[in-house]
Motif scaffolding. Structure first.
Motif, PDB file in Angstrom:
ATOM      1  N   ASP A 161       0.952  -1.276  -0.099  1.00 16.41           N
ATOM      2  CA  ASP A 161      -0.127  -0.118   0.144  1.00 16.41           C
ATOM      3  C   ASP A 161       0.811   1.302  -0.012  1.00 16.41           C
ATOM      4  O   ASP A 161       1.315   1.863   1.037  1.00 16.41           O
ATOM      5  N   LEU A 162       1.273   1.837  -0.987  1.00 16.60           N
ATOM      6  CA  LEU A 162       2.250   2.842  -1.403  1.00 16.60           C
ATOM      7  C   LEU A 162       1.597   4.272  -0.780  1.00 16.60           C
ATOM      8  O   LEU A 162       2.264   5.077  -0.649  1.00 16.60           O
ATOM      9  N   GLY A 173       7.422   5.525  -2.239  1.00 11.32           N
ATOM     10  CA  GLY A 173       7.464   5.110  -3.490  1.00 11.32           C
ATOM     11  C   GLY A 173       7.940   3.674  -3.793  1.00 11.32           C
ATOM     12  O   GLY A 173       8.539   3.481  -4.830  1.00 11.32           O
ATOM     13  N   ARG A 198      -5.197   7.930  -7.315  1.00  7.82           N
ATOM     14  CA  ARG A 198      -5.292   6.673  -6.654  1.00  7.82           C
ATOM     15  C   ARG A 198      -5.474   5.758  -7.751  1.00  7.82           C
ATOM     16  O   ARG A 198      -6.167   5.538  -8.537  1.00  7.82           O
ATOM     17  N   ARG A 220      -1.804  -0.802  -3.927  1.00 11.54           N
ATOM     18  CA  ARG A 220      -2.202   0.518  -4.209  1.00 11.54           C
ATOM     19  C   ARG A 220      -1.290   1.421  -4.370  1.00 11.54           C
ATOM     20  O   ARG A 220      -0.206   1.525  -3.605  1.00 11.54           O
ATOM     21  N   THR A 221      -1.478   2.512  -5.087  1.00 11.72           N
ATOM     22  CA  THR A 221      -0.475   3.551  -5.135  1.00 11.72           C
ATOM     23  C   THR A 221      -1.253   4.590  -5.710  1.00 11.72           C
ATOM     24  O   THR A 221      -2.297   4.906  -5.802  1.00 11.72           O
ATOM     25  N   TRP A 242       8.704   0.057  -7.590  1.00 14.04           N
ATOM     26  CA  TRP A 242       9.269   1.413  -7.020  1.00 14.04           C
ATOM     27  C   TRP A 242       8.860   2.333  -8.089  1.00 14.04           C
ATOM     28  O   TRP A 242       8.791   2.122  -9.327  1.00 14.04           O
ATOM     29  N   GLN A 243       8.738   3.665  -7.699  1.00 17.56           N
ATOM     30  CA  GLN A 243       8.137   4.558  -8.781  1.00 17.56           C
ATOM     31  C   GLN A 243       8.464   6.142  -8.198  1.00 17.56           C
ATOM     32  O   GLN A 243       8.716   6.189  -7.096  1.00 17.56           O
ATOM     33  N   PHE A 249       5.001  10.172   0.860  1.00 17.72           N
ATOM     34  CA  PHE A 249       4.952   8.967   0.052  1.00 17.72           C
ATOM     35  C   PHE A 249       6.632   8.563  -0.304  1.00 17.72           C
ATOM     36  O   PHE A 249       7.315   9.342  -0.740  1.00 17.72           O
ATOM     37  N   ASN A 256       7.058  10.012  -7.537  1.00 20.57           N
ATOM     38  CA  ASN A 256       5.561  10.173  -6.878  1.00 20.57           C
ATOM     39  C   ASN A 256       4.732  11.013  -7.811  1.00 20.57           C
ATOM     40  O   ASN A 256       5.095  11.039  -9.116  1.00 20.57           O
ATOM     41  N   ILE A 265       6.288   2.469 -13.726  1.00 15.35           N
ATOM     42  CA  ILE A 265       6.523   1.857 -12.393  1.00 15.35           C
ATOM     43  C   ILE A 265       7.489   0.645 -12.800  1.00 15.35           C
ATOM     44  O   ILE A 265       7.290  -0.119 -13.755  1.00 15.35           O
TER      45      ILE A 265
END
Lengths: 248, 205
Positions: free
Chosen positions: A67-68, A131, A83, A146-147, A106-107, A129, A109, A167
């Motif tokens: 849950d990012l 990430g 979202r 979720r991110t 990973w990503q 955040f 914002n 991502i």
């Protein structure tokens, strides 16, 4: 004459189709210039060392690992941005689900900024955040998290190159030779087709494999859009025996 | 015997990018409090075998350190068997995970605390020389690089090793053999050269 197929009877993997993957040196992506090996890789069948690999139990994951929106929150405030639920199935080349495997992601914002000390883009950090996150696939090979939708961002390559929203994914499978890192893009983004890193993938159909599809059926009403991204890992070769049933 | 062909294409690889440490070693990237860096610890008190350190640098074709690399290793235990960080659906961790992950630091240096592995059977039915599998990703690497580390003090075993013997240019076999440095914990040292005169042998297993 009938035949039966014994999955993985010889235990080996299909050889990797290197023409489907980016070559080591791709001049449009300048970082490869000094980092691409110049010798060809030595092609050998995997041995026991590459056919085995680490396994990860569900109990090693925390409740917010996938849950990012909340896993880096400093004070309970949720991350800023559109979202999303990102989910998909990890399969092998035989179209069999890959259960109980670790998927990491990973990503940037929502503004296109990574939380990294070497990142200099002027878009603002979001204090809530981080990430990054991870999930383990269920018995049918599905993962989800979720991110927020990452922003596009400029990067020093050409004079004005921008990464499309993406991502990063790391996937294990069950053999160390299945280990894969890739990037997921978003359906309909025109910037996908202008990106030098996307362009390292030789085949358009290969690039399309990297594009997650908007999935309205799995949208969470009044909350989050859903994107589906399936991932295919190398498959074990099956051996077909004619009219032999032993060992089944 | 026939081998059916694959139904699906493997997902194409993409570079891990410059910020791979965020996703794979978050604590090293100073992102703390979410979870521990996976693979940071391979050993427990109960691990059998000779304690060793595996250290090296990842270096590019211009001689510069590859500071944004992640290195993973996978190896057998001292008896030559493979384990895993945790048995599936079990809470009992094995005494040796066999799998480690480390970030390269600003000088491209990585370091693993592990044990010396035992010999694993090779495809020819004979034991392979003791070795550790390595996998390296970073910005500018389009597909994870697979290689191996062998041990300089296993010269006889190395001489007969199935994989080393597939490297036709014998001089290049040396790019996989780590030198031993004595100390309270012996160190095996091997630099990974992505390119250039000392380019490491990489495999498509």
């Amino acid at each position: 004459m009938s035949a039966i197929i014994l999955p993985g009877a010889d235990g080996s993997l299909y050889q990797r189709d290197m023409a489907w993957h980016p070559p080591a040196h791709t001049p449009g992506y300048k970082s490869t210039t000094f980092r691409a090996p110049r010798h060809s890789m030595l092609s050998l069948g995997p041995t026991k060392s590459e056919l085995s690999g680490p396994t990860f139990g569900h109990e090693t994951l925390g409740a917010l690992d996938n849950d990012l929106i909340r896993n880096f929150s400093q004070d309970g405030t949720e991350a800023i941005g559109q979202r999303l639920v990102v989910y998909g199935q990890v399969l092998d080349e035989n179209a069999r689900a890959v259960p109980n495997t670790l998927v990491e992601f990973w990503q940037a914002n929502a503004g296109g900024r990574y939380r990294h000390k070497k990142e200099g883009y002027l878009a603002a950090l979001d204090p809530n955040f981080g990430g990054f996150g991870r999930a383990i696939t269920d018995e049918n090979g599905f993962y989800s998290f979720r991110t927020v939708k990452p922003g596009a961002y400029p990067w020093p390559n050409g004079g004005n190159d921008w990464r499309p929203a993406h991502i990063h994914f790391s996937v294990f499978g069950h053999a160390f030779a299945q280990r894969l890192i890739t990037q997921m893009y978003f359906e309909g983004d025109p910037m996908i087709w202008q990106c030098p890193i996307v362009g390292t993938v030789p085949d358009k159909a290969g690039i399309e494999q990297l594009i997650a599809r908007l999935d309205r059926h799995n949208t969470t009403p009044m909350d989050a859009l859903a994107y589906r991204f399936d991932i295919v890992l190398r498959g074990r070769r099956s051996t077909m025996f004619e009219n032999r049933l032993e060992g089944n | 015997m026939l081998h059916p062909t694959p139904i699906l294409k493997e997902t194409p690889s993409q570079t891990a990018g410059p910020y791979v440490h965020i996703g794979m070693t978050p604590n090293f990237a100073e992102l703390r409090g979410v979870y521990d860096d996976p693979g940071a610890t391979m050993l427990s008190e109960d691990t059998k075998g000779e304690r060793i350190a595996i250290v090296g640098r990842v270096i590019d074709g211009a001689g510069a350190p590859v500071a944004d690399a992640v290195i993973e290793i996978w190896q057998a235990d001292a008896q030559g068997s493979f384990a895993g960080p945790a048995a599936r659906h079990s809470n009992s961790a094995p005494s040796f995970t066999g799998w480690g992950r480390q970030a390269a630091d600003g000088d491209g240096v990585f370091s693993f605390q592990t044990i010396k592995p035992g010999a694993v059977e090779g495809p020819d039915g004979r034991p392979q020389a003791p070795h550790v599998s390595l996998w390296i990703v970073a910005r500018g690497i389009n597909i994870g690089l697979q290689t191996r580390l062998y041990f300089a003090d296993e010269a006889a075993a190395n001489e007969g090793d199935y994989v080393l013997n597939k490297i036709m240019d014998k001089r290049r076999r040396q790019t996989l053999i780590a030198r031993r440095e004595e100390g309270p914990v012996p160190r095996y040292v091997l630099d990974i050269h992505l390119q250039g005169e000392k380019e490491t042998v990489f495999f498509d297993f």
